[in-house]
Design a protein around this motif. Structure first.
Motif, short mmCIF file in Angstrom:
data_model
loop_
_atom_site.label_atom_id
_atom_site.label_comp_id
_atom_site.label_asym_id
_atom_site.label_seq_id
_atom_site.Cartn_x
_atom_site.Cartn_y
_atom_site.Cartn_z
N SER A 1 -6.80 -11.24 8.52
CA SER A 1 -5.83 -12.34 8.38
C SER A 1 -6.55 -13.67 8.27
CB SER A 1 -4.88 -12.38 9.58
OG SER A 1 -4.17 -11.18 9.70
N LYS B 1 -11.24 -4.71 7.68
CA LYS B 1 -11.01 -3.31 8.07
C LYS B 1 -12.27 -2.45 8.00
CE LYS B 1 -6.07 -3.03 7.99
NZ LYS B 1 -5.23 -3.92 7.18
N ASP C 1 -7.42 -9.43 -2.33
CA ASP C 1 -7.42 -9.05 -0.92
C ASP C 1 -7.81 -7.56 -0.85
OD1 ASP C 1 -6.89 -8.23 1.63
OD2 ASP C 1 -4.87 -9.08 1.74
#
Ligand code: PLP
Length: 395
Positions: A102, A252, A223
């Motif tokens: 984020s 991630k 992204d």
């Protein structure tokens, strides 16, 4: 009972969470003695499985030197080497680290807005985004997510308003013709839209989008927080469209699920525009040495052990097991890279599957209308067939 506040769950009605006491390889070991195959890699990040000896060793080795120093005015090998490696594998040129996907997206948004200011172009403060997208839980990132169907629709009045389109080049060009002067960047999850409902779209759209972005002076932010590190079958999803975005965000899988880290990468064009004005961002934990060491070890394993081949094999098995599966309540099945999805007719159609799967040794976490697997790449064929078998058996 517990003082913990859990994510994405109504605390009054949430079923009791399962307590993990150990994890190894693809398996979560629960306090009650059960072992579950983690079919979703702890929200898609544990790409090498749990407790990997080489990553553990890299972490310990760095810890004995130092765990963290600020990146303001100081630097260190793990951050510098990781930046160099990420540049090598992405084709972009400069790396800004942060501590979560984020925040990596927030960094990308600020970079894009300031890039245009640096160029002396005023009024480009908005973003173009895809419907059904998801880019994170912080405010800027939430504003890029689907405003109606996304998980953050409650915050609509609070968030800046962005432009949303289907992945359709005609609609994109109409938007850019009308509003291109206000739009700093187009943001997308390349090829695979994850937390917005696991929708796929073809590389042709992405290739065309890059052309339109260039033509209408809009930056492209890819992204790749979920798609990066092999999930769609290539190292990065952008490769399948043959494009290099202006800004790319990784997270991630970057640290194989060990520690929080994201990387926002930029091209020379973006970076060089900051030679007059500083970029005003600097998370306390940016470039954390433990996280960077872990990411370096993870990448080395990925390349040395030819993970793209493992992913191709996972893809074949997922296709064999899931494509063509029909049952009551099932709308569609789809597979891309190491991601297999059963989409149901309604959210209720998969109600109870989490408990059903756990009772059979598999950890699933369905949401919206999707039951999916994004397994650790080290999953064995037997384990993967078992995961798919349990997903199908429920219906
Ligand atoms: C998970 C995710 C994020 C947010 O990452 P966090 O580390 O949870 O903040 C952003 N974009 C995409 C595509 C994601 O899947």
């Amino acid at each position: 009972m517990s003082n913990l506040w859990f994510p994405y769950a109504q605390m009054k009605t949430m079923p009791p969470p399962l307590k993990v006491v150990a994890a190894k390889g693809t398996k979560l070991c629960l306090q009650d003695g059960r072992e579950l195959i983690d079919a979703i890699s702890s929200w898609w990040c544990v790409i090498h499985g749990y407790n990997h000896p080489k990553i553990n060793a890299a972490l310990k080795e760095q810890m004995e030197k130092f765990s963290h120093v600020m990146l303001g005015g100081l630097t260190h090998d793990p951050a510098e080497k990781l930046a160099e490696e990420l540049v090598r594998i992405t084709g972009l040129s400069h790396v800004f680290f942060a501590d979560s996907g984020s925040v990596g997206i927030e960094v990308a948004m600020k970079m894009a807005v300031q890039f245009w200011k640096n160029q002396g172009v005023e009024g480009k403060h908005k973003f173009a985004c895809l419907l059904r997208g998801y880019h994170g839980d912080t405010s800027g990132a939430m504003s890029l997510g689907d405003p109606e169907d996304g998980m953050h629709h409650l915050f609509k009045g609070y968030l800046p308003k962005q432009f949303f389109i289907e992945p359709d080049l005609r609609k994109m060009e109409i938007l850019f013709k009308e509003h291109g002067k206000e739009i700093a960047a187009f943001v997308c999850e390349p090829l695979l839209q994850g937390a917005g409902g696991f929708y796929f779209y073809p590389p042709d759209f992405l290739r065309g989008a890059k052309e339109l972005c260039d033509r209408y002076n809009v930056l492209l932010i890819a992204d790749e927080v979920a798609t990066g590190f092999g999930r769609t079958g290539t190292m990065f999803a952008c490769e399948q469209a043959g494009i290099v975005p202006d800004i790319m965000v990784l997270g991630k899988g970057l640290t194989a699920g060990y520690l929080g880290l994201s990387a926002t990468l930029a091209t020379d064009k973006i970076y060089n525009s900051f030679f007059k004005e500083a970029f005003m961002h600097g998370p306390t934990f940016m470039g954390n040495a433990l996280a960077c060491s872990v990411a370096l070890a993870s990448l080395e394993i990925f390349e040395r052990e030819n993970y793209l081949q493992k992913i191709a094999r996972i893809n074949e098995i997922l296709k064999e097991e899931l494509l063509g599966f029909e049952a009551k309540g099932v709308r569609e099945t789809r597979v891309l890279g190491a991601c297999g999805v059963i989409e149901t007719e309604t959210e209720d159609a998969h109600k109870g599957i989490q408990e059903f799967a756990a009772a059979r040794g598999v950890w699933l976490r369905p949401f919206l209308r999707v039951v999916y697997t994004m397994p650790p790449y080290v999953i064995s064929e037997d384990e993967l067939r078992k995961v798919c078998g349990v997903m199908k058996e429920f219906f």
